[in-house]
Design an enzyme around this catalytic site. Structure first.
Site, PDB file in Angstrom:
ATOM      1  N   CYS A 116      20.548  15.657  -9.930  1.00 33.72           N
ATOM      2  CA  CYS A 116      20.691  16.980 -10.553  1.00 33.72           C
ATOM      3  C   CYS A 116      22.128  17.088 -11.061  1.00 33.72           C
ATOM      4  O   CYS A 116      23.065  17.008 -10.272  1.00 33.72           O
ATOM      5  CB  CYS A 116      20.397  18.059  -9.512  1.00 33.72           C
ATOM      6  SG  CYS A 116      20.638  19.723 -10.121  1.00 33.72           S
ATOM      7  N   GLY A 117      22.275  17.259 -12.375  1.00 31.87           N
ATOM      8  CA  GLY A 117      23.613  17.217 -12.977  1.00 31.87           C
ATOM      9  C   GLY A 117      24.497  18.383 -12.591  1.00 31.87           C
ATOM     10  O   GLY A 117      25.648  18.207 -12.162  1.00 31.87           O
ATOM     11  N   THR A 118      23.964  19.613 -12.716  1.00 36.90           N
ATOM     12  CA  THR A 118      24.763  20.764 -12.281  1.00 36.90           C
ATOM     13  C   THR A 118      24.962  20.714 -10.766  1.00 36.90           C
ATOM     14  O   THR A 118      25.963  21.227 -10.248  1.00 36.90           O
ATOM     15  CB  THR A 118      24.072  22.086 -12.657  1.00 36.90           C
ATOM     16  OG1 THR A 118      22.714  22.073 -12.169  1.00 36.90           O
ATOM     17  CG2 THR A 118      24.094  22.328 -14.155  1.00 36.90           C
ATOM     18  N   ASN A 128      16.449  12.006 -13.306  1.00 35.07           N
ATOM     19  CA  ASN A 128      16.058  13.390 -13.635  1.00 35.07           C
ATOM     20  C   ASN A 128      15.419  13.284 -15.017  1.00 35.07           C
ATOM     21  O   ASN A 128      16.079  12.807 -15.958  1.00 35.07           O
ATOM     22  CB  ASN A 128      17.330  14.227 -13.680  1.00 35.07           C
ATOM     23  CG  ASN A 128      17.185  15.690 -13.362  1.00 35.07           C
ATOM     24  OD1 ASN A 128      18.154  16.408 -13.522  1.00 35.07           O
ATOM     25  ND2 ASN A 128      16.036  16.156 -12.926  1.00 35.07           N
ATOM     26  N   ASN A 165      12.331  24.688 -16.798  1.00 41.07           N
ATOM     27  CA  ASN A 165      11.965  23.939 -15.594  1.00 41.07           C
ATOM     28  C   ASN A 165      10.506  23.521 -15.682  1.00 41.07           C
ATOM     29  O   ASN A 165       9.737  24.057 -16.494  1.00 41.07           O
ATOM     30  CB  ASN A 165      12.165  24.812 -14.345  1.00 41.07           C
ATOM     31  CG  ASN A 165      13.603  24.797 -13.848  1.00 41.07           C
ATOM     32  OD1 ASN A 165      14.273  23.775 -13.846  1.00 41.07           O
ATOM     33  ND2 ASN A 165      14.069  25.964 -13.453  1.00 41.07           N
ATOM     34  N   CYS A 210      21.012  22.870 -17.477  1.00 37.21           N
ATOM     35  CA  CYS A 210      20.623  21.581 -16.887  1.00 37.21           C
ATOM     36  C   CYS A 210      21.638  20.534 -17.336  1.00 37.21           C
ATOM     37  O   CYS A 210      21.732  20.243 -18.541  1.00 37.21           O
ATOM     38  CB  CYS A 210      19.220  21.218 -17.357  1.00 37.21           C
ATOM     39  SG  CYS A 210      18.660  19.631 -16.731  1.00 37.21           S
ATOM     40  N   GLY A 211      22.401  19.998 -16.404  1.00 39.08           N
ATOM     41  CA  GLY A 211      23.469  19.053 -16.747  1.00 39.08           C
ATOM     42  C   GLY A 211      22.922  17.715 -17.203  1.00 39.08           C
ATOM     43  O   GLY A 211      23.306  17.197 -18.267  1.00 39.08           O
TER      44      GLY A 211
HETATM   45  N1  API Z   1      16.367  23.439 -11.719  1.00 41.75           N
HETATM   46  C1  API Z   1      17.650  24.022 -12.121  1.00 41.75           C
HETATM   47  C2  API Z   1      17.932  23.763 -13.609  1.00 41.75           C
HETATM   48  C3  API Z   1      18.038  22.284 -13.899  1.00 41.75           C
HETATM   49  C4  API Z   1      19.175  21.684 -13.169  1.00 41.75           C
HETATM   50  C5  API Z   1      19.198  20.160 -13.124  1.00 41.75           C
HETATM   51  N2  API Z   1      18.063  19.437 -13.650  1.00 41.75           N
HETATM   52  C6  API Z   1      20.492  19.637 -13.718  1.00 41.75           C
HETATM   53  O1  API Z   1      20.551  18.458 -14.112  1.00 41.75           O
HETATM   54  O2  API Z   1      21.475  20.416 -13.737  1.00 41.75           O
HETATM   55  C7  API Z   1      17.615  25.521 -11.890  1.00 41.75           C
HETATM   56  O3  API Z   1      16.561  26.123 -12.044  1.00 41.75           O
HETATM   57  O4  API Z   1      18.685  26.064 -11.588  1.00 41.75           O
END
Ligand code: API
Length: 261
Positions: free
Chosen positions: A200-202, A13, A67, A76-77
């Protein structure tokens, strides 16, 4: 304007990181941020993160996340983990951090190249017949399924993200295949990137909690295997939901650059 930036990635990511303590970048410049994230005409990234001076004296810095579409977004985690690594590179922190992001205060630690980020507590998990939904700082729709390697994530993810259920703001979509009693393979369609990201962290945080909530694991420490690399999530289940949630994994600087924009 000549802009100095750093490129970081956390399990694939990837993010443009800018030291914005002098406020050179306006948070309303959607067009510029979208251009910087463009993989053909700009630097290229899933998102862009501004490191700013803290508003709270107890914090080391402030995080502002966008984003790739140029719009400021929810938490963003992986980006938070990369920002901690960036702050350490800049000499702002040593091996612990406290910062504020759009979803509140986060603590973090750095040890042997692994950045661990404390995520917000989760009190509500919607457990439905063929999916779960929860918000781990960003909204996540979680589908457990076989053979996720055969799926067209962009097509299948967009169908959910643009469905009537999520007409108000959309969601991220995670497809999950159990590997063992405490490990899961995850592929994610990310809102605001409008494509599959390598992790994707979250999202993996949501998957770990969804797996526990739906009885697919009884472990409070879960490994998540993504196309971009391996992440780990640990948490404590309480009668109020889930707390003491930590997302851990690598976060690396790829290059430093300058761009005229
Ligand atoms: N695209 C996600 C935010 C970034 C999440 C992702 N990159 C992570 O690592 O949590 C959203 O609009 O909810």
């Amino acid at each position: 304007m000549k802009l100095t930036f750093y490129k970081y990635q956390g399990t694939g990511n990837d993010f443009v990181m800018i030291d914005n303590r002098d406020l050179i970048i306006s948070k309303n410049d959607t067009k510029l941020i979208n251009h910087l994230c463009d993989r053909k005409f700009g630097i290229g990234a899933d998102g862009l993160i501004l490191l700013e001076n803290p508003e709270d004296e107890k914090d080391d810095f402030k995080m502002v996340y966008f984003n790739a579409d140029g719009n400021e977004s929810s938490m963003c985690g992986n980006g938070g983990r990369c920002l901690v690594a960036f702050a350490r590179f800049l000499g702002i922190i040593e091996d612990t951090a406290r910062f504020t992001a759009i979803d509140g205060v986060h603590e973090a630690t750095v040890k042997n190249g692994i950045v661990s980020l404390k995520m917000q507590d989760v009190s509500e998990v919607s457990n439905n017949e063929d999916f779960l939904f929860l918000d781990t700082g960003s909204p996540h729709h979680v589908i457990f399924s076989e053979n996720i390697g055969l799926r067209d994530i962009k097509k299948d993810g967009a169908k959910v993200r643009y469905s009537e259920r999520y007409a108000n703001g959309g969601t991220n979509v995670n497809f999950v295949e159990p590997i063992s009693s405490d490990s899961f393979s995850v592929r994610t369609y990310e809102r605001g990137v409008e494509d599959e990201t390598l992790s994707c962290g979250t999202g993996v945080t949501a998957v770990a909690i969804a797996a526990y909530e739906s009885g697919k694991t009884t472990s409070e420490k879960v490994s998540l295997i993504t196309p971009g690399g391996d992440l780990s999530v640990r948490f404590k289940k309480s009668e109020n939901g889930y707390s003491d949630i930590w997302l851990s994994g690598p976060a690396e600087q790829v290059f430093k650059g300058e761009i005229i924009c």
